[in-house]
Design an enzyme around this catalytic site. Structure first.
Site, PDB file in Angstrom:
ATOM      1  N   GLU A  16       4.340  -5.437   6.881  1.00  0.00           N
ATOM      2  CA  GLU A  16       3.461  -4.558   7.673  1.00  0.00           C
ATOM      3  C   GLU A  16       3.887  -4.473   9.133  1.00  0.00           C
ATOM      4  O   GLU A  16       3.806  -3.416   9.758  1.00  0.00           O
ATOM      5  CB  GLU A  16       2.017  -5.072   7.608  1.00  0.00           C
TER       6      GLU A  16
ATOM      7  N   ALA B 151       0.859  -1.176   0.000  1.00  0.00           N
ATOM      8  CA  ALA B 151       0.000   0.000   0.000  1.00  0.00           C
ATOM      9  C   ALA B 151       0.897   1.229   0.000  1.00  0.00           C
ATOM     10  O   ALA B 151       2.071   1.143   0.343  1.00  0.00           O
ATOM     11  CB  ALA B 151      -0.868  -0.004   1.252  1.00  0.00           C
TER      12      ALA B 151
ATOM     13  N   GLU C 230      -0.998  -9.078  -1.296  1.00  0.00           N
ATOM     14  CA  GLU C 230      -2.406  -9.423  -1.025  1.00  0.00           C
ATOM     15  C   GLU C 230      -3.257  -9.274  -2.289  1.00  0.00           C
ATOM     16  O   GLU C 230      -4.118 -10.105  -2.569  1.00  0.00           O
ATOM     17  CB  GLU C 230      -2.947  -8.535   0.097  1.00  0.00           C
TER      18      GLU C 230
ATOM     19  N   GLY D  35       0.239  -4.988   0.659  1.00  0.00           N
ATOM     20  CA  GLY D  35      -0.994  -4.912  -0.133  1.00  0.00           C
ATOM     21  C   GLY D  35      -0.803  -5.389  -1.568  1.00  0.00           C
ATOM     22  O   GLY D  35      -1.741  -5.888  -2.194  1.00  0.00           O
TER      23      GLY D  35
HETATM   24  N1  T1G Z   1       4.639   3.462   0.006  1.00  0.00           N
HETATM   25  C1  T1G Z   1       5.122   4.680  -0.324  1.00  0.00           C
HETATM   26  N2  T1G Z   1       6.416   4.916  -0.731  1.00  0.00           N
HETATM   27  C2  T1G Z   1       7.215   3.853  -0.817  1.00  0.00           C
HETATM   28  C3  T1G Z   1       6.769   2.538  -0.494  1.00  0.00           C
HETATM   29  C4  T1G Z   1       5.413   2.369  -0.067  1.00  0.00           C
HETATM   30  N3  T1G Z   1       4.919   1.174   0.239  1.00  0.00           N
HETATM   31  N4  T1G Z   1       7.811   1.693  -0.665  1.00  0.00           N
HETATM   32  C5  T1G Z   1       8.848   2.450  -1.085  1.00  0.00           C
HETATM   33  N5  T1G Z   1       8.503   3.728  -1.179  1.00  0.00           N
HETATM   34  C6  T1G Z   1       9.354   4.839  -1.634  1.00  0.00           C
HETATM   35  C7  T1G Z   1      10.484   5.149  -0.654  1.00  0.00           C
HETATM   36  O1  T1G Z   1      10.069   6.053   0.333  1.00  0.00           O
HETATM   37  C8  T1G Z   1      11.545   5.763  -1.567  1.00  0.00           C
HETATM   38  O2  T1G Z   1      11.180   7.092  -1.813  1.00  0.00           O
HETATM   39  C9  T1G Z   1      11.351   4.979  -2.861  1.00  0.00           C
HETATM   40  O3  T1G Z   1      10.027   4.416  -2.793  1.00  0.00           O
HETATM   41  C10 T1G Z   1      12.323   3.866  -3.019  1.00  0.00           C
HETATM   42  O4  T1G Z   1      12.290   3.055  -1.867  1.00  0.00           O
HETATM   43  C11 T1G Z   1      -2.906  -3.145   3.240  1.00  0.00           C
HETATM   44  C12 T1G Z   1      -1.050  -2.146   5.091  1.00  0.00           C
HETATM   45  C13 T1G Z   1      10.141  -1.922  -2.018  1.00  0.00           C
HETATM   46  C14 T1G Z   1      11.947  -3.175  -0.941  1.00  0.00           C
HETATM   47  O5  T1G Z   1       6.317  -1.870   3.755  1.00  0.00           O
HETATM   48  O6  T1G Z   1      10.486  -2.265   1.654  1.00  0.00           O
HETATM   49  O7  T1G Z   1       0.753  -2.815   2.234  1.00  0.00           O
HETATM   50  O8  T1G Z   1      13.133   8.169  -0.747  1.00  0.00           O
HETATM   51  O9  T1G Z   1      14.630   3.584  -1.118  1.00  0.00           O
HETATM   52  O10 T1G Z   1      15.881   0.097  -1.239  1.00  0.00           O
HETATM   53  O11 T1G Z   1      -1.727  -4.912   4.046  1.00  0.00           O
HETATM   54  O12 T1G Z   1      11.078   0.366  -0.457  1.00  0.00           O
HETATM   55  O13 T1G Z   1      13.091   7.809  -3.206  1.00  0.00           O
HETATM   56  O14 T1G Z   1      11.523   9.469  -2.151  1.00  0.00           O
HETATM   57  O15 T1G Z   1      13.281   1.740  -0.031  1.00  0.00           O
HETATM   58  O16 T1G Z   1      15.038  -0.418  -3.589  1.00  0.00           O
HETATM   59  C15 T1G Z   1       3.865  -2.646   2.953  1.00  0.00           C
HETATM   60  C16 T1G Z   1       8.102  -0.849   1.823  1.00  0.00           C
HETATM   61  C17 T1G Z   1       3.097  -1.385   3.064  1.00  0.00           C
HETATM   62  C18 T1G Z   1       7.308  -2.020   1.602  1.00  0.00           C
HETATM   63  C19 T1G Z   1      12.457  -1.134  -2.323  1.00  0.00           C
HETATM   64  N6  T1G Z   1       5.007  -2.448   2.098  1.00  0.00           N
HETATM   65  N7  T1G Z   1       9.139  -0.653   0.842  1.00  0.00           N
HETATM   66  O17 T1G Z   1      13.609  -0.896  -1.590  1.00  0.00           O
HETATM   67  O18 T1G Z   1      14.121   1.491  -2.383  1.00  0.00           O
HETATM   68  S1  T1G Z   1       1.767  -1.595   4.192  1.00  0.00           S
HETATM   69  C20 T1G Z   1       6.166  -2.083   2.584  1.00  0.00           C
HETATM   70  C21 T1G Z   1      10.276  -1.364   0.875  1.00  0.00           C
HETATM   71  C22 T1G Z   1       0.596  -2.510   3.341  1.00  0.00           C
HETATM   72  C23 T1G Z   1      -1.572  -3.726   3.359  1.00  0.00           C
HETATM   73  C24 T1G Z   1      -0.588  -2.932   4.110  1.00  0.00           C
HETATM   74  C25 T1G Z   1      11.339  -0.936  -0.083  1.00  0.00           C
HETATM   75  C26 T1G Z   1      11.416  -1.816  -1.351  1.00  0.00           C
HETATM   76  P1  T1G Z   1      12.299   8.189  -1.973  1.00  0.00           P
HETATM   77  P2  T1G Z   1      13.660   2.494  -1.237  1.00  0.00           P
HETATM   78  P3  T1G Z   1      14.769   0.044  -2.232  1.00  0.00           P
END
Ligand code: T1G
Length: 692
Positions: free
Chosen positions: A128, A66, A108, A105
């Site tokens: 999450e 998400a 999912e 998400g």
């Molecule tokens: N939402 C918004 N921005 C995100 C994002 C996300 N989920 N994931 C990454 N970014 C932005 C990050 O801030 C950065 O921005 C750029 O993308 C590159 O990321 C309903 C509740 C995917 C493994 O927790 O683990 O889904 O600094 O530097 O090292 O159940 O990002 O360039 O401006 O980390 O190559 C669950 C989080 C959400 C995954 C890539 N998902 N992301 O790593 O790049 S909760 C996460 C990561 C959810 C549902 C629920 C990593 C990555 P900027 P980066 P990277």
């Protein structure tokens, strides 16, 4: 090709519709992406010529979750239940084509599809829990139906992604396609689905794996025992376990409903706000206002380390782990041999735990070149000094290095307190000098304070920040001041802790409050672990502090079996009646009327001066932003991530309340609590450190 919206398009390959999402950087499941998928599936479903639908992402990854930046804001766009209805509930087979990281998400959403194909390098996971949340779109209900309950609990509670190979074994993906040929592979699979009339396979209908777990509550007791220590103080993990338990005990739709509510209830919690703040804060540290991303960097192909003690050895291991040759120099053979032996022992221990092979150990040791001669560092690109924490000794080393090191070599000091500009002044190349402050054990602790000197050149900063990422550290740029960010703020807490045990508390009272707040240990247990005699000597001792008296009595901490605490053979600490008497006598001699001190006062006296010092650090420009300070404390000092860091905590309490309490303390205890002007202005303007 039809553009569904700005981030989604629909193309047709014969009777197969392909919905492509293109929303850089990670195709997060934002409102636009959700709308695009919903509308794309509806359009394809309405098109009678279409027999199957593929959902695929452009760019570096499938949907990585998400959009975290949308949390806590008014909901807009298609909801996740709407997406489920369009995907799982649709009349045509939907196939998710996965590359990169299908997380949260995004994962999912793929489980709402009828089939999933992936390239072998793809990863799947539920991070999450790292955001103080649980999967909120069916992850806790669908994954157990594929992987089984234990594996699902492990995936959801660890938050660690698993491989495509594992996903195939669990039936999470139906087939793996050739690397780099995802679209073709997905089209071929869709062809097979159509030609062999494969059913609309809904994970919600797969119950055998949850039925076998029904009544086996021991599964949950075991996982609770397993994670209790790791998640001390965290809230979301128990909610996640409950949600998976519901997958076994309740009908699918009821389980989904409860998961959704539990997820929505976690979003506004202080813990999830803190962990989401830390997610972005960890990514902001790399952004340096006046050192743009395209600043040229210097090649670092060989590193020199001076000092083979605990720090020198740990520092070297970081580079050996990254495949960078290290020349380590000591003054005496015995010390050198001891240092090299410690490095090998550390690697052997890691190999014993199966995290390295014997060959890996030899490869790393093969990159290490121990020596007694500083001249052997003449061809290093970076030289890190890790000698005794004394200015004269360090300046002498840098003076010598300046003559030996090649032009363009970066000279770094691992000093944890001293003035890097003064160290640099001992050389003719202050623009190539900076601090690289590692934290013990240096091969384990993620934090690296990168200390920018007044003359440090921008390419040198850019190079070392880039190198920090390469060796798996989180680099935080800090300015030159005594103790930089972490230790400077720590000194505030240690000072108050010392005062509190004279005024009425006991060391174990202070430690309990700090431990219950969420830190791994309190100030006195920490001092006992580090050793009370750091910087102490019989010659200079004046019996002026409790610590000096304890050292005189050879109570120097864990290593002598006694310090502020008494220790048993297993090094378990217990309050010491001897120390209690020493403190009472000392206070009496000082004429201090001891009083009962509340836990709240202990916490406020230890934490608020740290926040105040953090404000001064920001005012002085010794840290770029408040969240950098929080990243220092979370990654270097064990500050609990679910409290976001000292500055985030200050915002949570409210700068006005922190100010009021500091003023109250200042009124009775003096200038140690004089508020920083920045704190005054934030309180007056009802602003937060985060708003800076
Ligand atoms: N939402 C918004 N921005 C995100 C994002 C996300 N989920 N994931 C990454 N970014 C932005 C990050 O801030 C950065 O921005 C750029 O993308 C590159 O990321 C309903 C509740 C995917 C493994 O927790 O683990 O889904 O600094 O530097 O090292 O159940 O990002 O360039 O401006 O980390 O190559 C669950 C989080 C959400 C995954 C890539 N998902 N992301 O790593 O790049 S909760 C996460 C990561 C959810 C549902 C629920 C990593 C990555 P900027 P980066 P990277």
């Amino acid at each position: 090709m039809t553009a569904i919206n700005a981030v989604t398009d629909l193309t047709r390959e014969g009777d197969i519709a392909v919905i492509t999402i293109n929303s850089p950087p990670v195709n997060a499941l934002s409102a636009d992406v959700r709308n695009g998928i919903r509308d794309g599936v509806q359009q394809a479903t309405a098109d009678t010529a279409v027999k199957a639908i593929i959902v695929i992402c452009a760019g570096r990854t499938f949907i990585a979750g998400a959009d975290i930046s949308e949390f806590g804001k008014p909901a807009k766009g298609a909801t996740l239940p709407e997406l489920q209805a369009a995907l799982e509930g649709g009349s045509k087979p939907v196939i998710a084509a996965i590359h990169g990281t299908a997380l949260g998400g995004g994962f999912e959403m793929s489980l709402m599809c009828h089939y999933r194909v992936a390239v072998p390098s793809a990863k799947f996971g539920f991070p999450e829990i790292k955001l103080g949340l649980i999967p909120g779109a069916g992850g806790t209900q669908r994954l157990p139906r594929l992987s089984g309950v234990e594996a699902a609990l492990e995936a959801i509670l660890s938050g660690t992604p698993f491989s495509a190979k594992q996903a195939l074994e669990w039936g999470v993906v139906d087939t793996l396609v050739e690397e780099g040929k995802l679209r073709d592979g997905a089209l071929a699979f869709a062809r097979k689905v159509i030609d062999t009339k494969m059913p609309l396979r809904k994970i919600r209908d797969l119950n055998d794996k949850i039925e076998t777990a029904r009544g086996h509550l021991e599964i949950f007791d075991k996982i609770r025992r397993e994670y209790a220590r790791k998640y001390r103080g965290f809230e979301a993990w128990q909610v996640a376990i409950r949600a998976v338990q519901n997958a076994i005990d309740l009908p699918f739709d009821e389980g989904m409903k409860r998961e959704r509510q539990a997820f929505l209830d976690l979003i506004p919690t202080a813990q999830s706000q803190a962990q989401r703040y830390v997610f972005f804060a960890e990514r902001k540290v790399w952004k340096i206002a006046d050192v743009p991303d395209d600043t040229p960097t210097l090649p670092i192909n060989k590193v020199g380390v001076i000092g083979a003690g605990t720090m020198g050895g740990g520092i070297s291991m970081n580079f050996l782990n990254a495949g960078i040759p290290v020349t380590i120099v000591e003054t005496a053979q015995a010390a050198l041999d001891r240092g090299v032996a410690t490095i090998r022992r550390n690697y052997d221990n890691t190999a014993k735990k199966g995290r390295l092979t014997a060959a890996d150990v030899e490869t790393r040791m093969g990159l290490l070149d121990p020596g007694l001669n500083l001249d052997s560092l003449s061809d290093c690109d970076l030289i890190i000094e890790a000698v005794f924490e004394n200015m004269d000794i360090k300046k002498d080393v840098f003076r010598k290095l300046d003559k030996i090191a090649k032009p363009g070599a970066i000279l770094a000091s691992n000093t944890s307190y001293l003035n890097v500009d003064e160290i640099a002044s001992a050389t003719s190349r202050p623009d190539y000098v900076l601090g690289m402050h590692f934290f013990s054990p240096a091969n384990v602790m993620r934090l690296l304070e990168v200390v920018r000197g007044a003359k440090t050149a921008k390419p040198v900063i850019a190079t070392v920040m880039q190198l920090a990422r390469k060796i798996g550290k989180i680099g935080v740029l800090v300015g030159v001041c005594h103790g930089f960010v972490g230790n400077r703020m720590l000194a505030q807490r240690q000072r108050e802790a010392q005062k509190l045990i004279l005024e009425g508390a006991m060391p174990w009272d202070v430690d309990r409050v700090i431990y219950d707040f969420g830190l791994p240990m309190g100030p006195f247990a920490m001092s006992d672990l580090a050793g009370l005699d750091i910087g102490w000597s019989k010659e200079t001792s004046k019996f002026s502090t409790i610590r000096e008296i304890l050292c005189e009595l050879d109570r120097r901490g864990q290593k002598t079996g006694a310090g502020f605490y008494d220790y048993d053979e297993q090094r378990n600490a217990k309050p010491s009646p001897v120390v209690e008497k020493i403190i009472l006598d000392f206070a009496a001699k000082k004429g201090i009327n001891r009083r009962s001190i509340s836990n709240d006062e202990i916490l406020e006296r230890c934490i608020y001066p740290m926040i105040n010092e953090g404000a001064k650090i920001i005012e002085e420009g010794k840290a770029q932003r408040a969240s950098d300070i929080d990243i220092v404390w979370i990654n270097g000092y064990g500050w609990p991530v679910y409290r976001g860091g000292p500055m985030f905590y200050g915002d949570l309490i409210g700068p006005d309340k922190v100010l009021a309490k500091l003023k109250e303390f200042e009124g009775t205890m003096g200038a140690d609590f004089t508020p920083a002007p920045l704190l005054e202005s934030l309180a007056a303007e009802k602003r937060r450190f985060q708003d800076l």
